[in-house]
Motif scaffolding. Structure first.
Motif, PDB file in Angstrom:
ATOM      1  N   VAL A   1      -3.534  11.967  -2.152  1.00  0.00           N
ATOM      2  CA  VAL A   1      -2.167  11.690  -2.608  1.00  0.00           C
ATOM      3  C   VAL A   1      -1.964  12.189  -4.037  1.00  0.00           C
ATOM      4  N   ALA A   2      -2.897  11.852  -4.927  1.00  0.00           N
ATOM      5  CA  ALA A   2      -2.770  12.274  -6.329  1.00  0.00           C
ATOM      6  C   ALA A   2      -2.823  13.800  -6.436  1.00  0.00           C
ATOM      7  N   SER A   3      -3.745  14.413  -5.720  1.00  0.00           N
ATOM      8  CA  SER A   3      -3.885  15.873  -5.784  1.00  0.00           C
ATOM      9  C   SER A   3      -2.651  16.567  -5.234  1.00  0.00           C
ATOM     10  N   CYS A   4      -2.149  16.116  -4.111  1.00  0.00           N
ATOM     11  CA  CYS A   4      -0.960  16.743  -3.521  1.00  0.00           C
ATOM     12  C   CYS A   4       0.248  16.630  -4.451  1.00  0.00           C
TER      13      CYS A   4
ATOM     14  N   ALA B   1       0.837  -1.203   0.000  1.00  0.00           N
ATOM     15  CA  ALA B   1       0.000   0.000   0.000  1.00  0.00           C
ATOM     16  C   ALA B   1       0.863   1.241   0.000  1.00  0.00           C
ATOM     17  N   SER B   2       1.914   1.223   0.797  1.00  0.00           N
ATOM     18  CA  SER B   2       2.811   2.371   0.869  1.00  0.00           C
ATOM     19  C   SER B   2       3.496   2.622  -0.467  1.00  0.00           C
ATOM     20  N   SER B   3       3.983   1.567  -1.107  1.00  0.00           N
ATOM     21  CA  SER B   3       4.666   1.750  -2.390  1.00  0.00           C
ATOM     22  C   SER B   3       3.683   2.153  -3.487  1.00  0.00           C
ATOM     23  N   SER B   4       2.445   1.688  -3.425  1.00  0.00           N
ATOM     24  CA  SER B   4       1.440   2.088  -4.410  1.00  0.00           C
ATOM     25  C   SER B   4       1.110   3.569  -4.274  1.00  0.00           C
ATOM     26  N   LEU B   5       0.954   4.015  -3.029  1.00  0.00           N
ATOM     27  CA  LEU B   5       0.654   5.426  -2.805  1.00  0.00           C
ATOM     28  C   LEU B   5       1.848   6.307  -3.178  1.00  0.00           C
ATOM     29  N   THR B   6       3.049   5.822  -2.901  1.00  0.00           N
ATOM     30  CA  THR B   6       4.252   6.562  -3.293  1.00  0.00           C
ATOM     31  C   THR B   6       4.337   6.656  -4.809  1.00  0.00           C
ATOM     32  N   GLY B   7       4.052   5.559  -5.481  1.00  0.00           N
ATOM     33  CA  GLY B   7       4.049   5.557  -6.945  1.00  0.00           C
ATOM     34  C   GLY B   7       3.012   6.509  -7.513  1.00  0.00           C
ATOM     35  N   LEU B   8       1.829   6.542  -6.909  1.00  0.00           N
ATOM     36  CA  LEU B   8       0.782   7.461  -7.342  1.00  0.00           C
ATOM     37  C   LEU B   8       1.231   8.903  -7.140  1.00  0.00           C
TER      38      LEU B   8
ATOM     39  N   GLU C   1      -3.418   9.561 -14.449  1.00  0.00           N
ATOM     40  CA  GLU C   1      -4.813   9.126 -14.402  1.00  0.00           C
ATOM     41  C   GLU C   1      -4.960   7.615 -14.458  1.00  0.00           C
ATOM     42  N   ALA C   2      -4.167   6.961 -15.281  1.00  0.00           N
ATOM     43  CA  ALA C   2      -4.270   5.504 -15.402  1.00  0.00           C
ATOM     44  C   ALA C   2      -3.903   4.818 -14.088  1.00  0.00           C
ATOM     45  N   ILE C   3      -2.914   5.347 -13.406  1.00  0.00           N
ATOM     46  CA  ILE C   3      -2.507   4.770 -12.113  1.00  0.00           C
ATOM     47  C   ILE C   3      -3.612   4.971 -11.083  1.00  0.00           C
ATOM     48  N   LEU C   4      -4.171   6.178 -11.053  1.00  0.00           N
ATOM     49  CA  LEU C   4      -5.264   6.441 -10.106  1.00  0.00           C
ATOM     50  C   LEU C   4      -6.446   5.515 -10.382  1.00  0.00           C
ATOM     51  N   VAL C   5      -6.839   5.406 -11.631  1.00  0.00           N
ATOM     52  CA  VAL C   5      -7.976   4.543 -11.988  1.00  0.00           C
ATOM     53  C   VAL C   5      -7.685   3.093 -11.593  1.00  0.00           C
ATOM     54  N   GLY C   6      -6.476   2.630 -11.879  1.00  0.00           N
ATOM     55  CA  GLY C   6      -6.111   1.258 -11.513  1.00  0.00           C
ATOM     56  C   GLY C   6      -6.214   1.017 -10.018  1.00  0.00           C
TER      57      GLY C   6
ATOM     58  N   LEU D   1       4.327  10.088  -6.988  1.00  0.00           N
ATOM     59  CA  LEU D   1       5.392  10.422  -7.944  1.00  0.00           C
ATOM     60  C   LEU D   1       4.849  10.599  -9.356  1.00  0.00           C
ATOM     61  N   ALA D   2       3.956   9.721  -9.770  1.00  0.00           N
ATOM     62  CA  ALA D   2       3.366   9.853 -11.106  1.00  0.00           C
ATOM     63  C   ALA D   2       2.563  11.147 -11.222  1.00  0.00           C
ATOM     64  N   SER D   3       1.826  11.485 -10.178  1.00  0.00           N
ATOM     65  CA  SER D   3       1.040  12.712 -10.181  1.00  0.00           C
ATOM     66  C   SER D   3       1.935  13.939 -10.191  1.00  0.00           C
ATOM     67  N   PHE D   4       3.011  13.879  -9.413  1.00  0.00           N
ATOM     68  CA  PHE D   4       3.973  14.982  -9.387  1.00  0.00           C
ATOM     69  C   PHE D   4       4.593  15.170 -10.769  1.00  0.00           C
ATOM     70  N   LEU D   5       5.112  14.093 -11.333  1.00  0.00           N
ATOM     71  CA  LEU D   5       5.787  14.186 -12.629  1.00  0.00           C
ATOM     72  C   LEU D   5       4.828  14.586 -13.742  1.00  0.00           C
ATOM     73  N   ALA D   6       3.574  14.142 -13.655  1.00  0.00           N
ATOM     74  CA  ALA D   6       2.587  14.496 -14.675  1.00  0.00           C
ATOM     75  C   ALA D   6       2.309  15.996 -14.703  1.00  0.00           C
ATOM     76  N   ALA D   7       2.505  16.663 -13.583  1.00  0.00           N
ATOM     77  CA  ALA D   7       2.246  18.101 -13.518  1.00  0.00           C
ATOM     78  C   ALA D   7       3.457  18.929 -13.896  1.00  0.00           C
ATOM     79  N   THR D   8       4.606  18.299 -13.988  1.00  0.00           N
ATOM     80  CA  THR D   8       5.810  19.041 -14.357  1.00  0.00           C
ATOM     81  C   THR D   8       5.949  19.038 -15.868  1.00  0.00           C
ATOM     82  N   ILE D   9       7.073  19.487 -16.320  1.00  0.00           N
ATOM     83  CA  ILE D   9       7.325  19.569 -17.749  1.00  0.00           C
ATOM     84  C   ILE D   9       7.617  18.205 -18.371  1.00  0.00           C
ATOM     85  N   LEU D  10       7.716  17.174 -17.562  1.00  0.00           N
ATOM     86  CA  LEU D  10       7.990  15.829 -18.063  1.00  0.00           C
ATOM     87  C   LEU D  10       6.708  15.176 -18.568  1.00  0.00           C
TER      88      LEU D  10
END
Length: 146
Positions: free
Chosen positions: A46-49, A3-10, A26-31, A12-21
């Motif tokens: 987690v995703a919003s933050c 659970a911890s690694s899934s939330l961490t992954g979410l 969304e796919a991770i959140l939906v999954g 990080l993916a959310s953070f990176l999705a908002a940057t220039i990268l």
């Protein structure tokens, strides 16, 4: 541990999705929503933050763009940067409600920094946009809208 690694992954993916990268969270959140193993509220927070923090990095980059705009790694051309500034001048801070949108959202958050949008105002508007997008995505995924 999972659970911890899934939330961490979410996060990080959310953070990176908002940057220039180029990244998509969304796919991770939906999954994770579809597994039913995690509280919906926790996933949304987690995703919003992560996404809001990524946008804040863009804002910071915009605040300091004069220092970096000619670097080879800088993600926007002079023309794209000028177009984004024009958009921001025309529509103002409320254009940040589109910060969730693909293609235009990230440049808008950089433009807000360039245009010296105050950080508290920036965070409030971007938080509404980003959290709202994830809430609508969760509602659609979990059939709350039917």
């Amino acid at each position: 541990m999972l659970a911890s690694s899934s939330l961490t992954g979410l996060f990080l993916a959310s953070f990176l999705a908002a940057t220039i990268l180029p990244m998509q969270s969304e796919a991770i959140l939906v999954g994770l929503l579809l597994t039913g193993d995690y509280p919906v509220f926790a996933l949304l927070v987690v995703a919003s933050c992560g996404n809001i923090l990524g946008s804040a990095c863009n804002w910071w980059l915009g605040r300091h763009v004069e220092r970096y705009r000619h670097c080879s790694w800088f993600p926007a051309s002079e023309q794209r940067l000028h177009q984004t500034q024009q958009w921001y001048r025309r529509y103002g801070r409320w254009s940040l409600l589109l910060s969730w949108a693909p293609i235009i959202g990230d440049p808008l958050t950089v433009a807000a920094g360039i245009m010296r949008e105050p950080l508290p105002v920036f965070l409030l508007i971007v938080s509404i946009a980003k959290a709202g997008r994830y809430l609508i995505l969760a509602a659609a995924t979990l059939n709350w809208l039917s």
